[in-house]
Structure formats: structure tokens, C-alpha cells
Scaffold this motif. Structure first.
Motif, PDB file in Angstrom:
ATOM      1  N   LYS A  76     -25.557 -12.316 -52.426  1.00  0.00           N
ATOM      2  CA  LYS A  76     -26.297 -13.584 -52.054  1.00  0.00           C
ATOM      3  C   LYS A  76     -26.555 -13.619 -50.502  1.00  0.00           C
ATOM      4  CE  LYS A  76     -23.863 -16.897 -55.191  1.00  0.00           C
ATOM      5  NZ  LYS A  76     -22.911 -18.015 -55.087  1.00  0.00           N
ATOM      6  N   PRO A  77     -27.665 -14.156 -50.047  1.00  0.00           N
ATOM      7  CA  PRO A  77     -27.792 -14.180 -48.545  1.00  0.00           C
ATOM      8  C   PRO A  77     -26.755 -14.770 -47.719  1.00  0.00           C
ATOM      9  CG  PRO A  77     -29.634 -15.298 -49.927  1.00  0.00           C
ATOM     10  CD  PRO A  77     -28.588 -14.957 -50.875  1.00  0.00           C
ATOM     11  N   ASP A  78     -25.775 -15.659 -48.338  1.00  0.00           N
ATOM     12  CA  ASP A  78     -24.895 -16.280 -47.413  1.00  0.00           C
ATOM     13  C   ASP A  78     -23.456 -15.664 -47.493  1.00  0.00           C
ATOM     14  OD1 ASP A  78     -24.680 -17.313 -50.319  1.00  0.00           O
ATOM     15  OD2 ASP A  78     -24.053 -19.196 -49.531  1.00  0.00           O
ATOM     16  N   ALA A  79     -23.511 -14.421 -48.247  1.00  0.00           N
ATOM     17  CA  ALA A  79     -22.162 -13.900 -48.692  1.00  0.00           C
ATOM     18  C   ALA A  79     -22.424 -12.545 -47.930  1.00  0.00           C
ATOM     19  CB  ALA A  79     -21.837 -13.696 -50.193  1.00  0.00           C
ATOM     20  N   LYS A  80     -21.348 -12.246 -47.197  1.00  0.00           N
ATOM     21  CA  LYS A  80     -21.091 -10.989 -46.498  1.00  0.00           C
ATOM     22  C   LYS A  80     -20.734  -9.997 -47.325  1.00  0.00           C
ATOM     23  CE  LYS A  80     -20.511 -13.078 -41.968  1.00  0.00           C
ATOM     24  NZ  LYS A  80     -20.852 -14.421 -42.329  1.00  0.00           N
ATOM     25  N   ILE A  81     -19.723 -10.105 -48.186  1.00  0.00           N
ATOM     26  CA  ILE A  81     -19.234  -9.184 -49.134  1.00  0.00           C
ATOM     27  C   ILE A  81     -19.194  -9.852 -50.648  1.00  0.00           C
ATOM     28  CG2 ILE A  81     -17.881  -7.817 -47.360  1.00  0.00           C
ATOM     29  CD1 ILE A  81     -15.422  -9.258 -48.180  1.00  0.00           C
TER      30      ILE A  81
END
Length: 692
Positions: free
Chosen positions: A508-513
Motif C-alpha cells: 500500500k502507499p502508506d505501508a513501508k513493509i
């Protein structure tokens, strides 16, 4: 006062057990301690109570379930009057009610009871118990107007005797008449909802095991799965083989004299080819094929029952047509079918509201699992299962289909899937089956994958081979919107399951991993553990991302997130690189999501035990009551979840992956059937959120 629900009828043959099972499902979804009481019982085993006890893990002493047997009850009523009978039954009911939050009361069965005015007795008992009533009316082989009139009369009878009628259920109507009967009941303007359930052949069909027991048969071939199949039809052998094969129907039991080896072999060969799958073969006249024929039969259709009975064909036929399937502990698939039927045709949310059963403060593993299925069912999604030829996956698909939880697509060699499903007695008629190697989607997916991986030098020709892999094919189905989520991993490694998701679906765009959580279902609550399956040693930024994602996942599944960032020290008592990482991650969570309750670094005991928290972190809004526990690394998390699972008897549901644009979830290779069912339900729920 204990809340009680009294399920009763007006005559025999109403199939009331479906409603009793459905109501029990609703009650156990709300409260931990549900009791069962049957005021009057026939001598012999109580099949329904044994089913309830096995399915819902009831700890109730069977001796407390029953008021008295019909014979003594009839004699007592004749000698000392109805008041004395009711008085004794009320005393025995209250012995149960005092120990449970709610009691399900199973009314009399109107079959050879020798009790005058049985309906009035049920009404009187319900009133004396303080129980609300659900009358059930049987509609089998009755015209629509007759059923409507009988349902109205049933309501008036119980309401007129002072009962608090919750709802009315009409059961076992002809499927073609269900909508018309429901409409006529609605036009009747009853003051309570009326639900209409169609007759379900699989519930009335006896299993091969039940037939064997009733006819005193001997099992020559077959395993437990084969004996559990429903005999949906009977086909009697007498014609020559070509004509006989044309008469076979799906799920039929072939009945033939034991000397007709041609029909035995032909039937099993047809089953092996899936044209059509049969329930088994019943041999009459006490004739048995020779050893060579039985060896061939066992190789043609392993597990398919071949039963020998002593009787002649004609009297055997009479006995078969008189048999009817029964819900009991030995027929769990019938229970799934019954629950699916109830949940499809009854507004269960409204019925729960009418029952006014306050939700328990405890959340047991069973309650959590019930809630998963209900939430998944509320907004149907399609989940693709790449391991369509795996037995556990097929058994899980059987449960999901019977319970009407979601739509399914199974991947693999379609002929192999159908044959294995037939051998297991699994009905996949409502599921989509796709073989990636010859699917018309393969070329489209190859072009799509080549476009996504062109920067890695992937050509369409290379992609054409890659997408034939079931996990890549399933992932592309999700990416292309042909499925809402994917579950794999029962026979594939974690890497093989989630690598396609990293390449195709991405984060997701707001997830780093991408990370994971386990739902740890303890005896009285559900905790969320993250990350115990994916990231070996996250840095502070990644750890904060795992925490934020885990809070969102917890909230999505009804767990109020109070996050503990775990370490080997609490507060400011320790120092060192590992503690500093957790401290930094905690501050990152607080700064980016000030709305979340988070504490860290904190030790496990201070996070979950109020007495320890009062000493180590007094005044903390999280310490002692944490619901989401974030581990500093995979080594700590994975070992802790397994230790709690094995030592505390917790049910571990997961891993549930988080951070992907669309839901893909990985199974343990040791996953049980119920684990797969739960994971598919979770995946469907994740898809609801992402598609809303």
C-alpha cells in the motif's frame, strides 16, 4: 435472570433440529456459557445434544440436560396432574439455569409421547421457565396456502397461551414454493418476523454409514470419508452396463445383487472419472465379489464404500426409502449444511436483537471464529485457493460452501480436483474450478506479468511459463479483480506464496513493509501479536510501521488496539541498542498516530498483567491491558506465539498479512481444516475493507 430461548413445534416431522442448531450457533456467538435443557426425552441416545456437545465444546454434565423421560412424565401427569409435572420440570430447569448465562430449551417432539395437548404443555413450560419461544412449523409436501394458514395458527396458539414469541420459522417447504410462502406470510402481517427454509435433500439423505448400521451391513471397502457421504438417490442395478451407467446420478447409492461384478466395476469406474461421482455401492443377497474384483474396485475408487447386506433387493429397497438422515455428532458436514441453510434464510442479526442476549465480556476462541464467518458472510467476496487438489483445502472449501461464507475459485487440474472432491464427498458445484495451464486467462496474465516485470527482463514467452504456477495465477486473478483475495501455503512455502504478491500486488502507499499478525485466542480474550512470521529484524522505522498496521488490523476485527512495544526492559529501566530501537519506534508511532494508545519499551508481563503493571508503570493507559503486542524481532515473536499456543492452549489464527494493496494470506504447512476456513474468512473481510 438467565435468558432462555425455547424452540418448539406443533407436530412431528418439522425438521426442527436445523433451527435448534442455528439458534445455538447464535447464542454461542454472543456468550461463553450456554446451557441446554430438554424437558422430556425418549429413552436412548439424544443425537442432537451429542452434536451440540461435540460442536460447541459444552462442558455441561449430560445428566443435567434432561427433565425426565416421556413414560414417567405421562404417568406422573395422569396420576398427580399437569401442575405436579410442570413443577418438577421447572425445578430441574432452574438447576441448569443458575449455572449459565443463557439456556437453549429443546421442546417436546410430538412423536409417541402419550401426552395430551402437547402444544399447551410446551407453552406452559416456556412461560414457567421465563423463556421466549420460537415455534417451528413443518411445510413438507404441503401447498403454500396450507402452510401459511398453519403458520398463522401456530403463532396464535402460542401467543394466545401467553408466550413471548420471538419469531416464527416454517421449515422444509418445497424450494420452488419458498418465495411464495414467504410472501404470503408477509401479507399476513404477523407481529413477528416469519422465516421460510426450503427442504434440503442433503439433510434428509442418510449417510452411507447410517445405511450400513441400519441394514446390518458389512463394509467390504471404503474409508471414513467415504462412509460419511450422503446418499442423495438410490439407483437399482438390473440393466446391462451401458444402460445402467446412463441411470447413475450424482451422489447416488448403487444397489445391486452382489454377483453383478460388471455393475460394481462400471459404477466405480464412472465415479473415478467423475461422471458422475457416486456415494457408494450396496450389494444385496449376501453375495460378494471375488478377491480380484474387490482389488480392482479398491484401485478404481479408493475410499469409496462397497457394502454387503444379507437381504434381497426388494425388501432392502423398502428399508432404504424409509431411512432419513439425522443430524448427530457423526455427521459434521450435515451440521454445516444445516447452519448454512439457517443463515441464508434467517435474518440472524435481527433474531439476536430479539433474543436480547447481552454479549459476554469474555471473547472465547469459538466466539471469535463465529464472528469471522458472520462478518465474511455479511458482504460476500471471492477468494482464490491455488492449492485446489490438496485434501485439507477441499475439506475447508466444503465447509465454506455449506456455510455460504464466500465465493471460491480453486486452481489445479480440474479433473483431479473433481475426482478428489468426489472421493471426499465434497460438493463443489457452486465453486469455480480453473486449470492455469489451459485457461483462456493464461495469455492475458502472461502479458500483464511481462509488463509488470519488464524492468527485470521478463518477456511474454517467459511470463507464459511463470503464470502457469498456481500461486502466480491466483495472485494475478486478485490483481486483475477476478478474485478479491488469495489464500495459499498449506503445501507451498511462505516464499512461494507471498513472492508473487510482492512482485504483482505490492505494498500500500502508506505501508513501508509487508508484515503479519496472529490473532491469539486465549480462554477469555483475543490478543494480536505482530510480527511473528515475515520480518527477521525490523529497524525502528519498520517496527513503527508494523505497529501502526497491526493496530489497523486489530480494529478491523473488533479488537480495540492498545499497543505494547515489547522489550526486555520496561520504561527507562534499561539501555542498549535493542531497547533503544523499541523506544525510538514507540516515539515514531506517537508522533505519526497520536490517536493510538501505545506504550514502550515494556516487558510482556507488564503489558498484560495489571498487578505487574501497577508496580512497573503505574498510571499507564496500556500497561496491564495491552491488546496488541509488537515484538522487536522475528526470533522473539515466532517463539513467543508458539510457546503461548502450546503451553496456554491458545488458538492461533494466522499469520494474517498486512500492508499489501490487496489481501493475500499464507497458511502454515501444518494448517488444520479449521485454520484454513478461518484464514479464508479473514481474507474475505480484509477484501471488504479494501473494496468499500
Amino acid at each position: 435472570m438467565t435468558r432462555s430461548v425455547y424452540v418448539t413445534g406443533i407436530d412431528r416431522g418439522d425438521g426442527r433440529q436445523v433451527v435448534e442448531l442455528g439458534v445455538m450457533e447464535l447464542l454461542t456467538r454472543q456468550v461463553d456459557r450456554v446451557g441446554v435443557f430438554r424437558p422430556l426425552v425418549h429413552d436412548g441416545p439424544d443425537r442432537l445434544f451429542e452434536l451440540l456437545r461435540a460442536r460447541y465444546r459444552l462442558s455441561q454434565d449430560p445428566g443435567t440436560v434432561y427433565g425426565m423421560e416421556y413414560g414417567p412424565a405421562s404417568a406422573l401427569q395422569a396420576e398427580r396432574g399437569t401442575d405436579e409435572l410442570v413443577s418438577q420440570l421447572v425445578d430441574r430447569f432452574h438447576q441448569v439455569a443458575r449455572d449459565y448465562e443463557v439456556v437453549l430449551v429443546l421442546g417436546t417432539d410430538f412423536a409417541d409421547t402419550q401426552l395430551p395437548d402437547e402444544l399447551a404443555l410446551n407453552a406452559r413450560l416456556a412461560n414457567e421457565f421465563g423463556a421466549s419461544v420460537i415455534p417451528v412449523v413443518g411445510g413438507r409436501k404441503q401447498p403454500a396456502e396450507s402452510v401459511r394458514a398453519e403458520a398463522r395458527n401456530a403463532f396464535r396458539a402460542y401467543a394466545g397461551l401467553g408466550c413471548d414469541v420471538l419469531t416464527l420459522v416454517v421449515n422444509r417447504v418445497a424450494p420452488a414454493d419458498r418465495a411464495e410462502i414467504a410472501e404470503r406470510l408477509n401479507d399476513s402481517r404477523l407481529p413477528v418476523p416469519a422465516y421460510v427454509l426450503p427442504d434440503e435433500p442433503a439433510l434428509a439423505a442418510p449417510t452411507v454409514a447410517q445405511i450400513t448400521q441400519s441394514l446390518g451391513g458389512t463394509v467390504l471397502l471404503g474409508d471414513d470419508a467415504g462412509l460419511a457421504r450422503d446418499a442423495l438417490d438410490f439407483v437399482f442395478g438390473g440393466a446391462m452396463l451401458p444402460n445402467f451407467l446412463n441411470a447413475l446420478t450424482p451422489g447416488c447409492l448403487v444397489v445391486t445383487p452382489g454377483d453383478r461384478s460388471d455393475l460394481v466395476v462400471g459404477s466405480l469406474a464412472a465415479h473415478s472419472a467423475g461422471t458422475p461421482p457416486i456415494a457408494g455401492v450396496l450389494l444385496t443377497l449376501d453375495e460378494r465379489p471375488g478377491k480380484e474384483i474387490l482389488t480392482l474396485a479398491s484401485r478404481l475408487a479408493p475410499g469409496t464404500p462397497v457394502i454387503s447386506v444379507p437381504g434381497r433387493s426388494f425388501p432392502t429397497a423398502g428399508e432404504l426409502f424409509a431411512l432419513e438422515g439425522k443430524l448427530n455428532a457423526a455427521t459434521p458436514r450435515k451440521a454445516e449444511t444445516a447452519l448454512g441453510l439457517f443463515e441464508r434464510h434467517v435474518d440472524t442479526s435481527d433474531l439476536l436483537d430479539r433474543m436480547s442476549v447481552a454479549r459476554s465480556g469474555r471473547v472465547t476462541p469459538m466466539m471469535f471464529e463465529h464472528e469471522l464467518l458472520e462478518q465474511a458472510r455479511s458482504d460476500r467476496r471471492r477468494v482464490v485457493l491455488p492449492e485446489g487438489t490438496e485434501e485439507r483445502v477441499l475439506r475447508a472449501a466444503d465447509v465454506l460452501v455449506r456455510r455460504d461464507v464466500c465465493d471460491l475459485t480453486l486452481l489445479g487440474d480440474v479433473d483431479v480436483i473433481r475426482k478428489k472432491a468426489a472421493d471426499l464427498g465434497v460438493d463443489l458445484s457452486s465453486a469455480e474450478l480453473i486449470d492455469p495451464t489451459n485457461s483462456e486467462l493464461r495469455q492475458r496474465f502472461a502479458e500483464r506479468y511481462a509488463g509488470l516485470r519488464a524492468h527485470k527482463g521478463v518477456t511474454v514467452e517467459l511470463a507464459y511459463d511463470v503464470v502457469a504456477d498456481v500461486n502466480y495465477f491466483g495472485t494475478l486473478m486478485v490483481q486483475e479483480g477476478l478474485a478479491d483475495g488469495m489464500v495459499s501455503g498449506s503445501v507451498h512455502s511462505t516464499a512461494a506464496t507471498i513472492r508473487p504478491a510482492f512482485e504483482i500486488i505490492k505494498t500500500k502507499p502508506d505501508a513501508k513493509i509487508v508484515s503479519s499478525v496472529f490473532f491469539m485466542c486465549l480462554a477469555d480474550k483475543v490478543l494480536v501479536y505482530g510480527d511473528c512470521a515475515v520480518n527477521p529484524d525490523p529497524n525502528a522505522v519498520q517496527l513503527a510501521d508494523i505497529a501502526i498496521q497491526s493496530a489497523g488490523t486489530a480494529a478491523q476485527f473488533g479488537v480495540d488496539p492498545r499497543m505494547a512495544m515489547l522489550s526486555y526492559s520496561t520504561g527507562t529501566s534499561g539501555a542498549g541498542a535493542d531497547v533503544d530501537k523499541v523506544r525510538e519506534a514507540t516515539e515514531l508511532v506517537r508522533s505519526s498516530r497520536p490517536d493510538l494508545l501505545v506504550e514502550g519499551p515494556i516487558q510482556y508481563d507488564a503489558a498484560v498483567e495489571p498487578s505487574v503493571a501497577a508496580t512497573k508503570l503505574p498510571g499507564s493507559a496500556v500497561a496491564g491491558q495491552a491488546s496488541v503486542l509488537i515484538f522487536p524481532d522475528l526470533n522473539t515473536g515466532n517463539n513467543t506465539y508458539k510457546a503461548v499456543q502450546r503451553s496456554a492452549g491458545a488458538v492461533a489464527v494466522g499469520p494474517v498479512l498486512q500492508g499489501l494493496r490487496k489481501p493475500v494470506n499464507d497458511l502454515s504447512r501444518g494448517a488444520l481444516v479449521q485454520d484454513i476456513v478461518n484464514t479464508v474468512a479473514i481474507t474475505a473481510i480484509q477484501a471488504q475493507s479494501q473494496n468499500s
